[in-house]
Design a protein around this motif. Structure first.
Motif, PDB file in Angstrom:
ATOM      1  N   GLY A 289       0.800  -1.226   0.000  1.00 59.47           N
ATOM      2  CA  GLY A 289       0.000   0.000   0.000  1.00 59.47           C
ATOM      3  C   GLY A 289       0.825   1.264   0.000  1.00 59.47           C
ATOM      4  O   GLY A 289       0.295   2.350  -0.197  1.00 59.47           O
TER       5      GLY A 289
ATOM      6  N   SER B 285      -9.035   0.288   7.026  1.00 63.03           N
ATOM      7  CA  SER B 285     -10.134   0.914   7.767  1.00 63.03           C
ATOM      8  C   SER B 285      -9.686   1.197   9.183  1.00 63.03           C
ATOM      9  O   SER B 285      -8.775   0.556   9.714  1.00 63.03           O
ATOM     10  CB  SER B 285     -11.381   0.015   7.763  1.00 63.03           C
TER      11      SER B 285
ATOM     12  N   GLU C  26     -15.100   3.020   7.879  1.00 64.07           N
ATOM     13  CA  GLU C  26     -15.082   3.384   6.459  1.00 64.07           C
ATOM     14  C   GLU C  26     -13.863   2.758   5.785  1.00 64.07           C
ATOM     15  O   GLU C  26     -12.758   2.793   6.318  1.00 64.07           O
ATOM     16  CB  GLU C  26     -15.048   4.900   6.322  1.00 64.07           C
ATOM     17  N   THR C  27     -14.056   2.204   4.623  1.00 61.98           N
ATOM     18  CA  THR C  27     -12.981   1.512   3.912  1.00 61.98           C
ATOM     19  C   THR C  27     -12.377   2.411   2.839  1.00 61.98           C
ATOM     20  O   THR C  27     -13.093   3.064   2.081  1.00 61.98           O
ATOM     21  CB  THR C  27     -13.496   0.221   3.250  1.00 61.98           C
TER      22      THR C  27
ATOM     23  N   GLU D 249      -5.860  -5.065   5.235  1.00 60.70           N
ATOM     24  CA  GLU D 249      -6.144  -6.364   4.619  1.00 60.70           C
ATOM     25  C   GLU D 249      -5.554  -6.413   3.215  1.00 60.70           C
ATOM     26  O   GLU D 249      -5.815  -5.546   2.380  1.00 60.70           O
ATOM     27  CB  GLU D 249      -7.651  -6.608   4.554  1.00 60.70           C
ATOM     28  N   GLN D 250      -4.768  -7.458   2.969  1.00 60.48           N
ATOM     29  CA  GLN D 250      -4.160  -7.677   1.660  1.00 60.48           C
ATOM     30  C   GLN D 250      -4.336  -9.130   1.271  1.00 60.48           C
ATOM     31  O   GLN D 250      -3.865 -10.035   1.967  1.00 60.48           O
ATOM     32  CB  GLN D 250      -2.674  -7.314   1.692  1.00 60.48           C
TER      33      GLN D 250
ATOM     34  N   GLY E  30      -4.752  -1.036  -3.823  1.00 63.04           N
ATOM     35  CA  GLY E  30      -5.452  -2.304  -3.695  1.00 63.04           C
ATOM     36  C   GLY E  30      -5.465  -2.880  -2.293  1.00 63.04           C
ATOM     37  O   GLY E  30      -6.142  -3.886  -2.045  1.00 63.04           O
ATOM     38  N   VAL E  31      -4.745  -2.278  -1.368  1.00 62.83           N
ATOM     39  CA  VAL E  31      -4.749  -2.731   0.019  1.00 62.83           C
ATOM     40  C   VAL E  31      -5.913  -2.067   0.746  1.00 62.83           C
ATOM     41  O   VAL E  31      -6.077  -0.844   0.696  1.00 62.83           O
ATOM     42  CB  VAL E  31      -3.415  -2.396   0.719  1.00 62.83           C
ATOM     43  N   LYS E  32      -6.704  -2.872   1.439  1.00 60.80           N
ATOM     44  CA  LYS E  32      -7.900  -2.397   2.114  1.00 60.80           C
ATOM     45  C   LYS E  32      -7.547  -1.895   3.514  1.00 60.80           C
ATOM     46  O   LYS E  32      -6.950  -2.611   4.310  1.00 60.80           O
ATOM     47  CB  LYS E  32      -8.912  -3.532   2.203  1.00 60.80           C
TER      48      LYS E  32
ATOM     49  N   PHE F 221      -8.773   2.407   0.007  1.00 63.33           N
ATOM     50  CA  PHE F 221      -7.799   1.515  -0.612  1.00 63.33           C
ATOM     51  C   PHE F 221      -6.542   2.288  -0.983  1.00 63.33           C
ATOM     52  O   PHE F 221      -6.615   3.393  -1.528  1.00 63.33           O
ATOM     53  CB  PHE F 221      -8.395   0.865  -1.866  1.00 63.33           C
TER      54      PHE F 221
END
Length: 335
Positions: free
Chosen positions: A16, A83, A73-74, A99-100, A79-81, A76
């Motif tokens: 990220g 929150s 709230e999410t 999260e990946q 592409g890495v999430k 990115f």
């Protein structure tokens, strides 16, 4: 998969391309909360929970590039999430969930599971890897229920007033002081505060937080105003000329370190209240267990002791070195 790495700049997410609470200037920083050891000057971009935005601007300047997001709230990054979720440490404090490819890591920052009534309550997060603080990571640190602590503080104030003394409470200027004021707001007619507390307090009042009004102490404040008063000051005000104007007064220190009675005696305080915005020993264990994490990294505090204890309980835990401090430290409380 190492979703996060511990580097010389801070906790880094390579995929990220962002850091969590970096201690050196970086391009992109995700911030857990507004205390100075976690939110440092010099980053090109800051991401934090919405309530932390005005506090970061206060601490770091209005010209910083900062984005606020709501809890849960999410967003990115490449592409890495990412929150942010409540940490319960202070207003705006957050755990960072990353999260990946289905792998979840959580960097908790500073936290406490007990709800203080003001900051958003701690949210346990399931994850594969958990990064936890260990400020009070020894079995001796077990906090009394919050209501009991504030009942004790209220009784102490009453006894001081009966003796004709002002009550001076030392508490960290951002977080702890507002927690005190919130819970004592119906116990005193008004509060006198040090400038270091008045400034962030005014910002939070402007943001609509349910805090009582305070009166800032200035050289023009008459001595008569201090009689039987409730005065809140940062630990850095202790043992200096600023305090002399309050005589006669009693001194109370609000810190988790007051759990050890010898600390109160060494500081020549009249009372010590083990009021902390960090998790105690049971709270740390509760938080780690709730994550279900297969791997735990233990940072600042009694990290080696806590990591060893977790390992003995069958959890894959290890100590890591960071540059985070502790705003409750006796020797250097105002970091």
């Amino acid at each position: 998969m190492n979703v996060l790495q511990f580097t010389d700049n801070g906790i880094y997410c390579p995929a990220g391309d962002f850091y969590i609470d970096p201690w050196k200037p970086v391009k992109r920083a995700v911030i857990t909360h507004a205390h100075a050891d976690h939110a440092r000057w010099g980053n090109e971009y800051y991401l934090c929970e919405n309530a932390s935005v005005p506090l970061l601007r206060l601490r770091l300047g209005n010209d910083i590039s900062v984005q606020g997001v709501a809890y849960g709230e999410t967003i990115f990054f490449n592409g890495v999430k990412v929150s942010l979720h409540p940490a319960g440490h202070m207003i705006g404090s957050a755990q960072i969930r990353v999260e990946q490819n289905g792998e979840v890591w959580v960097a908790s920052g500073d936290y406490k599971p007990e709800h203080d009534g003001l900051s958003a309550p701690f949210e346990p997060l399931r994850c594969h890897t958990f990064i936890t603080e260990s400020t009070f990571g020894l079995p001796i640190y077990r906090w009394a229920p919050q209501q009991q602590l504030f009942d004790n503080i209220t009784q102490w104030i009453y006894e001081n007033q009966q003796a004709g003394k002002a009550s001076v409470l030392l508490a960290y200027s951002l977080g702890k002081a507002q927690r005190l004021l919130y819970h004592l707001k119906d116990k005193a007619d008004h509060f006198l505060v040090h400038g270091a507390i008045a400034i962030p307090h005014d910002v939070l009042l402007q943001e609509g937080w349910p805090l009582p009004p305070v009166e800032r102490i200035t050289p023009e404040t008459p001595k008569s105003a201090f009689k039987n008063a409730v005065i809140i000051a940062p630990p850095s005000a202790e043992d200096n000329a600023w305090m002399r104007r309050f005589h006669p007064y009693a001194l109370g220190i609000c810190s988790g370190w007051m759990q050890v009675r010898g600390n109160m005696r060494r500081r020549n305080a009249d009372a010590g209240f083990a009021l902390s915005d960090h998790a105690d020993w049971p709270g740390l264990l509760e938080a780690v267990t709730a994550t279900g994490a297969e791997q735990v990294y233990v940072t600042h505090g009694f990290s080696s002791v806590f990591a060893r204890y977790l390992s003995e309980k069958g959890i894959n835990a290890r100590e890591v070195t960071t540059s985070y401090g502790d705003e409750e430290m006796i020797t250097n409380p105002e970091n």
